[in-house]
Design an enzyme around this catalytic site. Structure first.
Site, PDB file in Angstrom:
ATOM      1  CE  LYS A 116      -4.446  -1.526   1.664  1.00 17.75           C
ATOM      2  NZ  LYS A 116      -5.506  -1.414   2.667  1.00 17.75           N
ATOM      3  CE  LYS A 198      -5.177  -7.975  -2.049  1.00 14.15           C
ATOM      4  NZ  LYS A 198      -5.674  -7.850  -0.709  1.00 14.15           N
ATOM      5  CE  LYS A 201     -13.095  -3.084  -0.735  1.00 16.25           C
ATOM      6  NZ  LYS A 201     -12.870  -4.181   0.077  1.00 16.25           N
TER       7      LYS A 201
HETATM    8  P1  AMP Z   1     -10.497  -5.995   2.221  1.00 18.91           P
HETATM    9  O1  AMP Z   1     -11.212  -5.736   0.944  1.00 18.91           O
HETATM   10  O2  AMP Z   1      -9.031  -5.763   2.110  1.00 18.91           O
HETATM   11  O3  AMP Z   1     -11.132  -5.329   3.405  1.00 18.91           O
HETATM   12  O4  AMP Z   1     -10.635  -7.584   2.458  1.00 18.91           O
HETATM   13  C1  AMP Z   1     -11.731  -8.165   3.102  1.00 18.91           C
HETATM   14  C2  AMP Z   1     -11.649  -9.669   3.123  1.00 18.91           C
HETATM   15  O5  AMP Z   1     -11.636 -10.199   1.799  1.00 18.91           O
HETATM   16  C3  AMP Z   1     -10.399 -10.226   3.799  1.00 18.91           C
HETATM   17  O6  AMP Z   1     -10.751 -11.404   4.492  1.00 18.91           O
HETATM   18  C4  AMP Z   1      -9.502 -10.552   2.654  1.00 18.91           C
HETATM   19  O7  AMP Z   1      -8.578 -11.570   2.967  1.00 18.91           O
HETATM   20  C5  AMP Z   1     -10.498 -11.033   1.611  1.00 18.91           C
HETATM   21  N1  AMP Z   1      -9.992 -10.814   0.250  1.00 18.91           N
HETATM   22  C6  AMP Z   1      -9.701  -9.612  -0.336  1.00 18.91           C
HETATM   23  N2  AMP Z   1      -9.271  -9.797  -1.599  1.00 18.91           N
HETATM   24  C7  AMP Z   1      -9.277 -11.145  -1.822  1.00 18.91           C
HETATM   25  C8  AMP Z   1      -8.952 -11.977  -2.948  1.00 18.91           C
HETATM   26  N3  AMP Z   1      -8.536 -11.458  -4.097  1.00 18.91           N
HETATM   27  N4  AMP Z   1      -9.096 -13.311  -2.810  1.00 18.91           N
HETATM   28  C9  AMP Z   1      -9.544 -13.840  -1.650  1.00 18.91           C
HETATM   29  N5  AMP Z   1      -9.865 -13.128  -0.569  1.00 18.91           N
HETATM   30  C10 AMP Z   1      -9.739 -11.798  -0.636  1.00 18.91           C
END
Ligand code: AMP
Ligand code: TRP
Length: 334
Positions: A116, A198, A201
């Site tokens: 980040k 990965k 969003k």
């Molecule tokens: P965040 O969007 O960073 O708040 O992520 C929220 C949840 O989604 C966390 O448990 C992350 O590990 C999971 N997550 C985010 N991106 C991925 C991805 N590309 N594949 C699998 N899990 C994800």
């Protein structure tokens, strides 16, 4: 006879945009399966989202939208505590205390921080650096047993465990030491355009991710455009065939089929047929979620009442741990 307490689950997502397929398969879909057997809290971590600059009106909108999305994906508002992080001040209070138990070297090692700070080189703020302490506070306040998250959060969970053990070694048993719970199939959904990264969003290319609010026809097209390879064999091999392996993972998450069943299903077919089957199946399950989401978003009053009541429930649980911590570290009672 007193009923034995169910084990507790805690997890959260940042309201930094509409959630993607990665968030759904890596996190929310597994929560839906776990909610029957555990006592669960699912948070909208708006304080974490602030570590990257947000437009205030969008943050408000995305926070409420994420509540609706949690419910639309199947989380039961009666069974689980679904709430907004900033509604419970205990998170910020424990965060401060845990900051003083965390070493700079530990935070410096965090992959998410490194990534980040590269992506937001103009705003490498202290909050981005101490982000894992806030996450540890979320988890430890609720005496959590299990934390279901995607693979990218493993390092943060490890730090949370280290902090819990460190604190307990000094002050006695204050925190439950939590375990991570990382699914096999959806733990790491990759970008459709750069399948070695990965799915995120915050990516710039909208073709690289699928948002849970994408038009179903658009979902089918994005899968069609996904980067693959020239071998034309549907075979699971993440190292040499990251694109196809990613699509196989997605298909496996929707259908529950394992990789060898998928290889057999598409043995004599090309990528075109495989992609359209995956795209159609995905569009169908996502559009069912969208129907529920749209109904919920038409009743904002209901969503607001829900999060307000749940903030009180969460605050009550959190206050017990926080008072213990304050006493242990030597704060004078009020
Ligand atoms: P965040 O969007 O960073 O708040 O992520 C929220 C949840 O989604 C966390 O448990 C992350 O590990 C999971 N997550 C985010 N991106 C991925 C991805 N590309 N594949 C699998 N899990 C994800
Ligand atoms: N850091 C997590 C992420 O980016 C979100 C999060 C914040 C979280 N607090 C949490 C996840 C507590 C699980 C438990 O995905």
């Amino acid at each position: 006879m007193e009923e034995q307490r169910k084990k507790r689950i805690y997890s959260g997502i940042q309201p930094s945009g509409i959630i993607t397929l990665g968030n759904y398969f890596g996190a929310v879909k597994n929560w839906v399966e776990l909610q029957e057997d555990y006592d669960c809290l699912f948070c909208i971590v708006d304080m974490h989202a602030l570590t990257v600059r947000q437009v205030p009106a969008d943050l408000r909108k995305n926070s409420l939208s994420l509540v609706a999305m949690y419910l639309a994906c199947g989380l039961d508002p009666e069974k689980n505590i679904i709430y907004i992080q900033s509604h419970v001040p205990a998170h910020a209070e424990l965060n401060w205390i845990l900051n003083t138990f965390t070493y700079m070297g530990e935070l410096n090692r965090m992959t998410q921080f490194k990534e980040k700070s590269q992506r937001h080189a103009e705003n490498i703020n202290a909050g981005l650096f101490t982000y894992p302490c806030l996450m540890a506070s979320d988890i430890l306040l609720y005496q959590t047993d299990l934390v279901p998250v995607g693979e990218d959060q493993r390092q943060h969970i490890e730090l949370t465990r280290d902090l819990a053990v460190r604190f307990n070694n000094i002050y006695g048993d204050v925190f439950k030491v939590p375990e991570g719970f990382i699914p096999k199939a959806g733990a790491r959904i990759m970008s459709l355009q750069e399948p070695t990264k990965k799915m995120s969003k915050s990516a710039e290319d909208a073709n690289s991710y699928i948002s849970m609010l994408d038009d179903p026809r658009n979902i089918v097209n994005k899968i069609k455009r996904a980067v693959t390879d020239s071998e034309a064999v549907v075979r699971f091999d993440p190292e040499n065939k990251p694109g196809i392996s990613n699509l196989m993972n997605i298909y496996s998450c929707i259908t529950g089929k394992d990789h060898s069943a998928i290889e057999a299903e598409f043995a004599s077919q090309g990528y075109g047929a495989f992609k359209s089957t995956v795209g159609e199946a995905l569009a169908e399950s996502v559009s069912a979620i969208q129907v529920k989401y749209n109904q919920l978003m038409n009743d904002k009053g209901y969503l607001e009442k829900l999060i307000s009541e749940n903030a009180d429930k969460a605050a009550y649980i959190a206050s017990k741990t926080l008072s213990k911590v304050k006493k242990k570290v030597g704060f004078l009672p009020k």
